[in-house]
Design a protein around this motif. Structure first.
Motif, PDB file in Angstrom:
ATOM      1  N   ILE A  44      -4.764  -0.051  -5.307  1.00  0.00           N
ATOM      2  CA  ILE A  44      -3.495  -0.239  -4.603  1.00  0.00           C
ATOM      3  C   ILE A  44      -3.774  -0.437  -3.116  1.00  0.00           C
ATOM      4  CG2 ILE A  44      -1.187   0.711  -4.162  1.00  0.00           C
ATOM      5  CD1 ILE A  44      -1.813   2.657  -6.584  1.00  0.00           C
ATOM      6  N   ASP A  45      -3.427  -1.616  -2.612  1.00  0.00           N
ATOM      7  CA  ASP A  45      -3.515  -1.888  -1.178  1.00  0.00           C
ATOM      8  C   ASP A  45      -2.132  -1.643  -0.586  1.00  0.00           C
ATOM      9  OD1 ASP A  45      -6.258  -3.176  -0.420  1.00  0.00           O
ATOM     10  OD2 ASP A  45      -5.728  -4.035  -2.367  1.00  0.00           O
ATOM     11  N   VAL A  46      -2.048  -0.679   0.314  1.00  0.00           N
ATOM     12  CA  VAL A  46      -0.756  -0.320   0.901  1.00  0.00           C
ATOM     13  C   VAL A  46      -0.722  -0.745   2.364  1.00  0.00           C
ATOM     14  CG1 VAL A  46       0.926   1.536   1.248  1.00  0.00           C
ATOM     15  CG2 VAL A  46      -0.844   1.805  -0.507  1.00  0.00           C
ATOM     16  N   SER A  47       0.281  -1.523   2.737  1.00  0.00           N
ATOM     17  CA  SER A  47       0.520  -1.812   4.154  1.00  0.00           C
ATOM     18  C   SER A  47       1.645  -0.894   4.606  1.00  0.00           C
ATOM     19  CB  SER A  47       0.942  -3.271   4.352  1.00  0.00           C
ATOM     20  OG  SER A  47      -0.151  -4.114   4.065  1.00  0.00           O
ATOM     21  N   SER A  48       1.400  -0.160   5.697  1.00  0.00           N
ATOM     22  CA  SER A  48       2.440   0.760   6.158  1.00  0.00           C
ATOM     23  C   SER A  48       2.258   1.070   7.637  1.00  0.00           C
ATOM     24  CB  SER A  48       2.395   2.061   5.346  1.00  0.00           C
ATOM     25  OG  SER A  48       1.430   2.940   5.846  1.00  0.00           O
ATOM     26  N   ASP A  49       3.313   1.618   8.227  1.00  0.00           N
ATOM     27  CA  ASP A  49       3.228   2.076   9.619  1.00  0.00           C
ATOM     28  C   ASP A  49       3.475   3.574   9.640  1.00  0.00           C
ATOM     29  OD1 ASP A  49       2.892   2.059  12.346  1.00  0.00           O
ATOM     30  OD2 ASP A  49       4.676   0.879  12.812  1.00  0.00           O
ATOM     31  N   THR A  50       2.814   4.266  10.552  1.00  0.00           N
ATOM     32  CA  THR A  50       2.887   5.726  10.591  1.00  0.00           C
ATOM     33  C   THR A  50       4.208   6.245  11.154  1.00  0.00           C
ATOM     34  OG1 THR A  50       1.530   5.473  12.585  1.00  0.00           O
ATOM     35  CG2 THR A  50       0.421   6.266  10.610  1.00  0.00           C
ATOM     36  N   VAL A  51       5.089   5.347  11.632  1.00  0.00           N
ATOM     37  CA  VAL A  51       6.415   5.795  12.096  1.00  0.00           C
ATOM     38  C   VAL A  51       7.519   5.252  11.172  1.00  0.00           C
ATOM     39  CG1 VAL A  51       5.780   6.114  14.516  1.00  0.00           C
ATOM     40  CG2 VAL A  51       6.584   3.870  13.743  1.00  0.00           C
ATOM     41  N   CYS A  52       7.125   4.801   9.985  1.00  0.00           N
ATOM     42  CA  CYS A  52       8.089   4.230   9.035  1.00  0.00           C
ATOM     43  C   CYS A  52       8.446   5.279   7.983  1.00  0.00           C
ATOM     44  CB  CYS A  52       7.448   3.002   8.380  1.00  0.00           C
ATOM     45  SG  CYS A  52       8.112   2.575   6.778  1.00  0.00           S
ATOM     46  N   PRO A  53       9.678   5.830   8.047  1.00  0.00           N
ATOM     47  CA  PRO A  53      10.026   6.911   7.115  1.00  0.00           C
ATOM     48  C   PRO A  53       9.981   6.486   5.646  1.00  0.00           C
ATOM     49  CG  PRO A  53      11.961   6.230   8.404  1.00  0.00           C
ATOM     50  CD  PRO A  53      10.778   5.548   8.990  1.00  0.00           C
ATOM     51  N   TRP A  54      10.378   5.243   5.367  1.00  0.00           N
ATOM     52  CA  TRP A  54      10.346   4.770   3.967  1.00  0.00           C
ATOM     53  C   TRP A  54       8.916   4.683   3.446  1.00  0.00           C
ATOM     54  CZ3 TRP A  54      14.122   5.116   0.746  1.00  0.00           C
ATOM     55  CH2 TRP A  54      15.443   5.073   1.199  1.00  0.00           C
ATOM     56  N   CYS A  55       7.953   4.473   4.357  1.00  0.00           N
ATOM     57  CA  CYS A  55       6.546   4.441   3.951  1.00  0.00           C
ATOM     58  C   CYS A  55       6.113   5.817   3.441  1.00  0.00           C
ATOM     59  CB  CYS A  55       5.652   4.021   5.119  1.00  0.00           C
ATOM     60  SG  CYS A  55       5.944   2.327   5.671  1.00  0.00           S
ATOM     61  N   PHE A  56       6.600   6.875   4.104  1.00  0.00           N
ATOM     62  CA  PHE A  56       6.247   8.226   3.679  1.00  0.00           C
ATOM     63  C   PHE A  56       6.935   8.564   2.359  1.00  0.00           C
ATOM     64  CE2 PHE A  56       6.160  13.024   4.912  1.00  0.00           C
ATOM     65  CZ  PHE A  56       5.042  13.207   4.132  1.00  0.00           C
ATOM     66  N   VAL A  57       8.190   8.184   2.225  1.00  0.00           N
ATOM     67  CA  VAL A  57       8.921   8.416   0.971  1.00  0.00           C
ATOM     68  C   VAL A  57       8.205   7.683  -0.171  1.00  0.00           C
ATOM     69  CG1 VAL A  57      11.091   7.980  -0.261  1.00  0.00           C
ATOM     70  CG2 VAL A  57      11.142   8.808   2.113  1.00  0.00           C
ATOM     71  N   ILE A  90      -6.032   2.064  -0.836  1.00  0.00           N
ATOM     72  CA  ILE A  90      -6.525   1.650   0.481  1.00  0.00           C
ATOM     73  C   ILE A  90      -5.328   1.395   1.389  1.00  0.00           C
ATOM     74  CG2 ILE A  90      -7.899  -0.059   1.724  1.00  0.00           C
ATOM     75  CD1 ILE A  90      -9.186  -0.476  -1.239  1.00  0.00           C
ATOM     76  N   TRP A  91      -5.335   2.079   2.534  1.00  0.00           N
ATOM     77  CA  TRP A  91      -4.225   1.964   3.491  1.00  0.00           C
ATOM     78  C   TRP A  91      -4.551   0.942   4.573  1.00  0.00           C
ATOM     79  CZ3 TRP A  91       0.438   4.502   2.941  1.00  0.00           C
ATOM     80  CH2 TRP A  91       0.492   5.434   1.887  1.00  0.00           C
ATOM     81  N   HIS A  92      -3.603   0.044   4.802  1.00  0.00           N
ATOM     82  CA  HIS A  92      -3.762  -1.004   5.814  1.00  0.00           C
ATOM     83  C   HIS A  92      -2.661  -0.875   6.868  1.00  0.00           C
ATOM     84  CE1 HIS A  92      -6.676  -2.950   3.181  1.00  0.00           C
ATOM     85  NE2 HIS A  92      -5.812  -2.835   2.189  1.00  0.00           N
ATOM     86  N   LEU A 120     -12.072   7.073   0.628  1.00  0.00           N
ATOM     87  CA  LEU A 120     -10.666   6.724   0.417  1.00  0.00           C
ATOM     88  C   LEU A 120      -9.779   7.958   0.286  1.00  0.00           C
ATOM     89  CD1 LEU A 120     -10.937   3.667  -2.037  1.00  0.00           C
ATOM     90  CD2 LEU A 120     -10.662   3.654   0.443  1.00  0.00           C
ATOM     91  N   ASP A 121     -10.331   9.031  -0.298  1.00  0.00           N
ATOM     92  CA  ASP A 121      -9.533  10.268  -0.425  1.00  0.00           C
ATOM     93  C   ASP A 121      -9.203  10.846   0.944  1.00  0.00           C
ATOM     94  OD1 ASP A 121      -9.547  10.047  -3.117  1.00  0.00           O
ATOM     95  OD2 ASP A 121     -10.961  11.684  -3.511  1.00  0.00           O
ATOM     96  N   LYS A 122     -10.185  10.796   1.837  1.00  0.00           N
ATOM     97  CA  LYS A 122      -9.947  11.318   3.197  1.00  0.00           C
ATOM     98  C   LYS A 122      -8.900  10.473   3.905  1.00  0.00           C
ATOM     99  CE  LYS A 122     -14.127  13.900   4.153  1.00  0.00           C
ATOM    100  NZ  LYS A 122     -15.306  14.085   4.991  1.00  0.00           N
ATOM    101  N   GLN A 123      -8.972   9.165   3.703  1.00  0.00           N
ATOM    102  CA  GLN A 123      -7.985   8.288   4.332  1.00  0.00           C
ATOM    103  C   GLN A 123      -6.577   8.625   3.811  1.00  0.00           C
ATOM    104  OE1 GLN A 123      -7.617   4.086   3.268  1.00  0.00           O
ATOM    105  NE2 GLN A 123      -7.511   3.537   5.427  1.00  0.00           N
ATOM    106  N   HIS A 124      -6.466   8.784   2.499  1.00  0.00           N
ATOM    107  CA  HIS A 124      -5.181   9.080   1.864  1.00  0.00           C
ATOM    108  C   HIS A 124      -4.627  10.419   2.369  1.00  0.00           C
ATOM    109  CE1 HIS A 124      -2.228   8.219  -1.259  1.00  0.00           C
ATOM    110  NE2 HIS A 124      -2.292   9.483  -1.646  1.00  0.00           N
ATOM    111  N   ASP A 125      -5.508  11.407   2.461  1.00  0.00           N
ATOM    112  CA  ASP A 125      -5.096  12.736   2.943  1.00  0.00           C
ATOM    113  C   ASP A 125      -4.683  12.704   4.411  1.00  0.00           C
ATOM    114  OD1 ASP A 125      -5.637  13.676   0.434  1.00  0.00           O
ATOM    115  OD2 ASP A 125      -7.549  14.617   0.952  1.00  0.00           O
ATOM    116  N   LEU A 126      -5.374  11.877   5.200  1.00  0.00           N
ATOM    117  CA  LEU A 126      -5.025  11.759   6.621  1.00  0.00           C
ATOM    118  C   LEU A 126      -3.629  11.165   6.781  1.00  0.00           C
ATOM    119  CD1 LEU A 126      -5.748  11.917   9.672  1.00  0.00           C
ATOM    120  CD2 LEU A 126      -6.633   9.580   9.457  1.00  0.00           C
TER     121      LEU A 126
END
Length: 213
Positions: free
Chosen positions: A12-25, A46-48, A117-123
């Motif tokens: 799963i390649d995920v594009s997201s922004d760290t200030v996007c609430p829907w990304c967290f949901v 993988i987070w992009h 990748l686990d560390k990235q996901h946890d971060l």
């Protein structure tokens, strides 16, 4: 041994922004879907980066004030709606604190991926929890480094100190993964099955099935 070899891989390649609430949901729902189907699939997430406001100030600006400027009278309705959505995933949405430029958080997320990748996901989880529920500022290096330490990322302070570290890579990913999309979160499953928005777990489960058949 045979048990693991029978599992299909879901990338799963995920594009997201760290200030996007829907990304967290979306992440919370994706995590639920993954937990429910770990016996069927092996996952590679993988987070992009994506930047909703690339021109946002680095020094930060009060969240409520920023949203009022950006969305006008709609901002209060949006806050109420997000609070409701967050409650549904067991979280308390907070608009306290500052918002601002997310480039340093994306550099750190890129750096985390080099350590697994686990560390990235946890971060991504730690950054979201802090920013959306605890009033932490996404551009504050102290907060970024605390989050990195919590998930066991080494060398983060050294890396973040130089504003050029990871910058070229993040900018390249912004072009490659975010250049053709207009909003986030955006998911590409096994390279071809695409989803966008904070989807419920059952939509992800169906997508895993379709993408592996």
């Amino acid at each position: 041994m045979s048990g693991t070899s029978e599992k299909k891989l879901v990338r799963i390649d995920v594009s997201s922004d760290t200030v996007c609430p829907w990304c967290f949901v979306g992440k919370k729902n994706l995590d639920k879907a993954i937990a429910a189907s770990k016996d069927k699939y092996n996952f590679e997430i993988i987070w992009h980066p994506f930047q909703l406001s690339p021109d946002a100030p680095k020094e930060g600006i009060d969240k409520r004030e920023y949203y009022r400027r950006k969305f006008g009278s709609q901002s209060e309705r949006m806050e109420a709606r997000m609070s409701e959505v967050f409650k549904n995933v067991g979280l308390e949405y907070s608009l306290s604190g500052l918002t601002g430029n997310t480039i340093d958080s994306h550099r750190l997320i890129y750096f985390a991926r080099q350590q697994g990748l686990d560390k990235q996901h946890d971060l991504v989880e730690e950054l979201n929890i802090g920013y959306f529920t605890q009033g932490k500022y996404i551009g504050d290096h102290k907060f970024l480094l605390e989050s990195a330490a919590k998930v066991g990322i080494e060398g983060a302070e050294e890396f973040l100190k130089d504003p050029n570290n990871g910058l070229k890579e993040v900018e390249e990913e912004l072009k490659t993964y975010s250049g053709n999309i207009s909003g986030v979160p955006y998911y590409v499953i096994n390279g071809n099955h695409k989803l966008s928005g904070g989807q419920p777990p059952e939509v992800f489960l169906r997508a895993f099935q379709v993408a592996t058949n």
